[in-house]
Scaffold this active site. Structure first.
Site, PDB file in Angstrom:
ATOM      1  N   CYS A  47     110.799 -11.700 -43.500  1.00  0.00           N
ATOM      2  CA  CYS A  47     111.714 -11.484 -42.399  1.00  0.00           C
ATOM      3  C   CYS A  47     111.178 -10.537 -41.322  1.00  0.00           C
ATOM      4  O   CYS A  47     110.256 -10.881 -40.612  1.00  0.00           O
ATOM      5  CB  CYS A  47     113.045 -11.019 -42.956  1.00  0.00           C
ATOM      6  SG  CYS A  47     114.423 -11.544 -41.944  1.00  0.00           S
ATOM      7  N   ARG A  51     123.499 -15.385 -36.694  1.00  0.00           N
ATOM      8  CA  ARG A  51     122.736 -14.827 -37.825  1.00  0.00           C
ATOM      9  C   ARG A  51     122.746 -15.860 -38.950  1.00  0.00           C
ATOM     10  O   ARG A  51     123.801 -16.415 -39.297  1.00  0.00           O
ATOM     11  CB  ARG A  51     123.354 -13.527 -38.367  1.00  0.00           C
ATOM     12  CG  ARG A  51     123.018 -12.285 -37.598  1.00  0.00           C
ATOM     13  CD  ARG A  51     123.228 -11.016 -38.430  1.00  0.00           C
ATOM     14  NE  ARG A  51     122.082 -10.699 -39.259  1.00  0.00           N
ATOM     15  CZ  ARG A  51     120.959 -10.134 -38.794  1.00  0.00           C
ATOM     16  NH1 ARG A  51     120.864  -9.849 -37.506  1.00  0.00           N
ATOM     17  NH2 ARG A  51     119.940  -9.854 -39.582  1.00  0.00           N
ATOM     18  N   HIS A  53     114.454 -13.207 -48.787  1.00  0.00           N
ATOM     19  CA  HIS A  53     114.808 -11.940 -49.449  1.00  0.00           C
ATOM     20  C   HIS A  53     115.394 -12.258 -50.829  1.00  0.00           C
ATOM     21  O   HIS A  53     115.439 -13.394 -51.265  1.00  0.00           O
ATOM     22  CB  HIS A  53     115.897 -11.236 -48.641  1.00  0.00           C
ATOM     23  CG  HIS A  53     115.459 -10.619 -47.357  1.00  0.00           C
ATOM     24  ND1 HIS A  53     114.657  -9.513 -47.303  1.00  0.00           N
ATOM     25  CD2 HIS A  53     115.781 -10.927 -46.061  1.00  0.00           C
ATOM     26  CE1 HIS A  53     114.495  -9.166 -46.027  1.00  0.00           C
ATOM     27  NE2 HIS A  53     115.168 -10.003 -45.261  1.00  0.00           N
TER      28      HIS A  53
END
Ligand code: GLN
Length: 244
Positions: free
Chosen positions: A94, A128, A193
């Protein structure tokens, strides 16, 4: 055999369980009798491009990325690029992935220059991408990778790097072209993640054997009992299918 790991910016770029990647890689080496050294390499600390076999670069919010982008300009970024040309492995997630590209354009504020290791650029969108993700990995023998994403950045790859895989579930690089992550030689970028490596043992071992090969030549890792890792992978995969 021994393995030298550099944890880049652990106090700034380490969210959503990213540190778990260092733990997983270290354990999978130690369970095979390989000694592991982990050094924290942060703001102002120089990098010897010939010393480390593996670099981990986690994610972070736009605010943290400002100082990190600044620190990577010049000799430090050049050393990271030289290390990859020398066979060192980088796993970046990320925000770290974004700063290994050419630049990251946050929603607010000035562009953050990257180091251009990946032929890629990132621009924050107003959506997002948050949630469990599943990809079909392009690396032979790895299969699917399951993880978690949370980013506003949309990354676009140029011809100088290849995707890490195809998105099955999740936004991936940009929510448009179906790609996830990037590969350039032994450098890997992704929006994965979670943490990533504990529940994706095939990918972890791929990175581990590549990192060891830098100083020890081709390495045949003896198999470990991955039953717990596989259970975590399967459970997270069904959760990803249910929740998105
Ligand atoms: N700040 C970046 C973005 O929002 C990276 C976020 C992260 O590392 N999870 O896209």
């Amino acid at each position: 055999m021994d393995l030298r790991i550099a944890f880049l910016y652990p106090e700034l770029m380490n969210i959503y369980g990213d540190r778990g990647n260092i733990l997983a890689l270290s354990r999978r080496a130690q369970w095979r009798g390989i000694d592991v050294q982990v050094d924290n390499v942060s703001i102002g600390i120089e990098i010897d491009p010939d010393f480390y076999d593996f670099y981990f670069f986690g994610g972070g919010q736009d605010k943290q990325q400002i100082a990190v982008s600044d620190d990577l300009q010049g000799p430090k970024g050049d050393a990271l690029k030289e290390a990859v040309e020398g066979g060192a492995v980088i796993l970046s997630v990320c925000g770290g992935y974004q700063l290994l590209g050419k630049y990251y354009r946050p929603f607010d504020g000035d562009d953050l220059p990257g180091i251009g290791l990946f032929d890629a650029h990132t621009e924050a969108g107003n959506t997002r991408y948050i949630g469990n993700v599943l990809i079909d990995c392009a690396i032979p023998g790895v299969g699917t990778i399951v993880a978690f994403e949370n980013h506003s950045g949309l990354t676009f790859l140029g011809p100088g790097c290849a995707p890490l895989g195809k998105s099955i579930i999740g936004g991936g690089n940009n929510g448009k072209d179906g790609t996830e992550g990037a590969i350039y030689k032994t450098a890997y970028g992704c929006y994965l993640h979670g943490s990533l490596l504990p529940k994706n043992p095939a990918f972890a071992d791929h990175l581990l054997s590549q990192a060891l090969a830098r100083r020890h030549g081709p390495v045949e890792l003896h198999p470990l009992d991955n039953s717990l890792e596989q259970l975590a992978h399967t459970t997270a995969t069904s959760r990803a299918r249910e929740t998105r």
